[in-house]
Design an enzyme around this catalytic site. Structure first.
Site, mmCIF file in Angstrom:
data_model
loop_
_atom_site.group_PDB
_atom_site.id
_atom_site.type_symbol
_atom_site.label_atom_id
_atom_site.label_comp_id
_atom_site.label_asym_id
_atom_site.label_seq_id
_atom_site.Cartn_x
_atom_site.Cartn_y
_atom_site.Cartn_z
ATOM 1 N N ARG A 1 0.791 -1.131 0.014
ATOM 2 C CA ARG A 1 -0.539 0.167 0.241
ATOM 3 C C ARG A 1 0.661 1.342 0.177
ATOM 4 N NH1 ARG A 1 -4.967 -1.237 4.281
ATOM 5 N NH2 ARG A 1 -6.304 -3.099 3.148
ATOM 6 N N ASP B 1 -3.883 4.548 4.856
ATOM 7 C CA ASP B 1 -2.854 4.015 4.190
ATOM 8 C C ASP B 1 -3.283 3.285 3.065
ATOM 9 O OD1 ASP B 1 -3.483 1.393 4.622
ATOM 10 O OD2 ASP B 1 -1.802 0.580 5.581
ATOM 11 N N ASP B 2 -4.508 3.591 3.185
ATOM 12 C CA ASP B 2 -5.780 3.312 1.694
ATOM 13 C C ASP B 2 -6.462 5.013 0.903
ATOM 14 O OD1 ASP B 2 -7.283 3.532 3.077
ATOM 15 O OD2 ASP B 2 -8.031 1.692 2.723
ATOM 16 N N ASP C 1 -10.888 6.140 15.586
ATOM 17 C CA ASP C 1 -11.390 7.167 14.599
ATOM 18 C C ASP C 1 -12.845 7.631 16.012
ATOM 19 O OD1 ASP C 1 -12.484 4.782 14.874
ATOM 20 O OD2 ASP C 1 -13.078 5.059 12.266
ATOM 21 N N HIS D 1 -13.216 3.164 1.927
ATOM 22 C CA HIS D 1 -13.932 2.240 0.662
ATOM 23 C C HIS D 1 -15.826 1.844 1.243
ATOM 24 C CE1 HIS D 1 -11.620 0.909 4.609
ATOM 25 N NE2 HIS D 1 -12.731 -0.296 4.148
#
EC number: 2.4.1.222
Length: 380
Positions: A130, A202-203, A291, A315
């Site tokens: 990634r 990291d995406d 989060d 995503h």
């Protein structure tokens, strides 16, 4: 007789004219000074006893008739109690984050890259799979503002970029490991002295131009929590307040998978619950991931509402619905799987889906066509 009536009428008219002149020429009363406004505001909130009571506390007193109602003697004390009662009672039914979407906001302050701290959370097993893609695309243009937080040493990665932080946290994808990394991110941001803290995964592809435009429309000294919730209602959690006592708590949070940003003014107020390792103990109070813990501190403890922004994408949403004509306006993008199908933005470009499954390379060439490895004849 007529003369006498006429004389009386003239005297009455003269008296009325004199009264009007006196009213018009009299000085208006001076406006109340701020302190007097505050006293009037408190008096308007006061009950028959003349003592103001914070909204929400009346409801609590009604639910527990024997409970004393806290008296309020100043505006600062009133707003402090208002925040606390909002946390205890929860948000009003149908409450939602303030939207940031709509017409562009005017610029509040110009921002340079050195004003923003972008924390990229990753794990060592994804350094090649990634991070290499991010280093090749958006990070290559913005190394000064990007800091990578991982869980293992990687000399090759450290040579490639100087902003790698080994958190020494566990590599597990657990609540504790995620909160451990977020705690390090927060402390490093505070130490940096920068104006804005932004967290991404990291995406995520970060469109820094759009990010700077968005952040520049808010003063960094004010309380600003920007992001996109993944739920359509506030999350419900159980807050542990002591060894044997828990209570329900409700709050919105911005999903970390889409990225979120916090102003320095707000980050400093988070310090009692987030700095120096306190973040992990705060996360344990609600037993939720990193989060969610950010949202708990900001919304439930500090009473600052999340500003919803549709320019952040994870995503967890259908990325095919992001219009290709508006890609340059989006702050973050992502990729992955959605309903068992490949999930990425739809964009025509120089790379096939097989060669560029995330579509990050195609997006990067769309935003930065002068990149050395972008085909010059690319059509978008």
């Amino acid at each position: 007789m007529l003369k006498r009536c006429g004389r009386r009428l003239l005297l009455a008219l003269a008296g009325a004219l004199l009264a009007c002149l006196l009213v018009l020429t009299a000085d208006p009363p001076p406006p109340p000074v701020p302190a007097e406004r505050g006293r009037r505001a408190l008096r308007s909130l006061a009950g028959p006893s003349g003592v103001a009571t914070a909204p929400g506390l009346e409801a609590a007193a009604a639910a527990a008739p024997g409970a004393p109602v806290r008296e309020v003697h100043s505006l600062s004390e009133y707003f402090s109690l208002l925040t606390r009662s909002r946390r205890d009672v929860g948000p009003p039914p149908g409450g939602a984050p303030r939207p940031a979407d709509g017409p562009p906001r005017p610029l509040a302050e110009p921002l340079a890259p050195r004003d923003v701290f972008i924390a990229v959370k990753t794990t060592k097993k994804f350094h090649r799979a990634r991070l290499d893609l991010l280093l090749e695309t958006w990070i290559s243009r913005h190394e000064e503002m990007t800091f990578i937080f991982t869980d293992g040493e990687d000399e090759a990665l450290a040579r490639r970029t100087g902003h790698v932080v080994n958190t020494n946290c566990s590599a597990a994808h657990s609540r504790q490991a995620l909160s451990c990394k977020m705690a390090v991110e927060y402390d490093r941001f505070i130490e940096s002295g920068r104006k804005w803290f932004c967290h991404v995964d990291d995406d995520n592809y970060v469109n820094v131009r759009a990010l700077l435009r968005l952040l520049g429309s808010y003063p960094h000294t004010q309380d600003v929590y920007l992001g996109k919730p993944s739920l359509d209602r506030p999350i419900q959690a159980t807050e542990r307040v002591s060894e044997n006592k828990v209570r329900p708590v409700h709050f919105w949070f911005a999903t970390g998978g889409a990225g979120f940003c916090i102003s320095r003014g707000l980050a400093l107020k988070m310090s009692p619950w987030a700095s120096g390792g306190h973040f992990m103990s705060t996360a344990e109070r609600i037993r939720l991931p990193d989060d969610c813990t950010i949202g708990y501190i900001v919304e439930a403890l500090l009473g600052v509402p999340l500003v919803r922004c549709g320019l952040f994408h994870s995503h967890l949403e259908n990325l095919q619905q992001v219009p290709a004509s508006e890609l340059h306006e989006q702050v973050t993008l992502s990729y992955g799987m959605f309903e068992n199908k490949r999930n990425s933005v739809h964009i025509k470009g120089p790379f096939s889906v097989e060669a560029d499954p995330s579509r990050f390379r195609s997006v990067h060439c769309h935003l930065y066509p002068d990149t050395s490895w972008c085909p010059r004849s690319a059509i978008f």
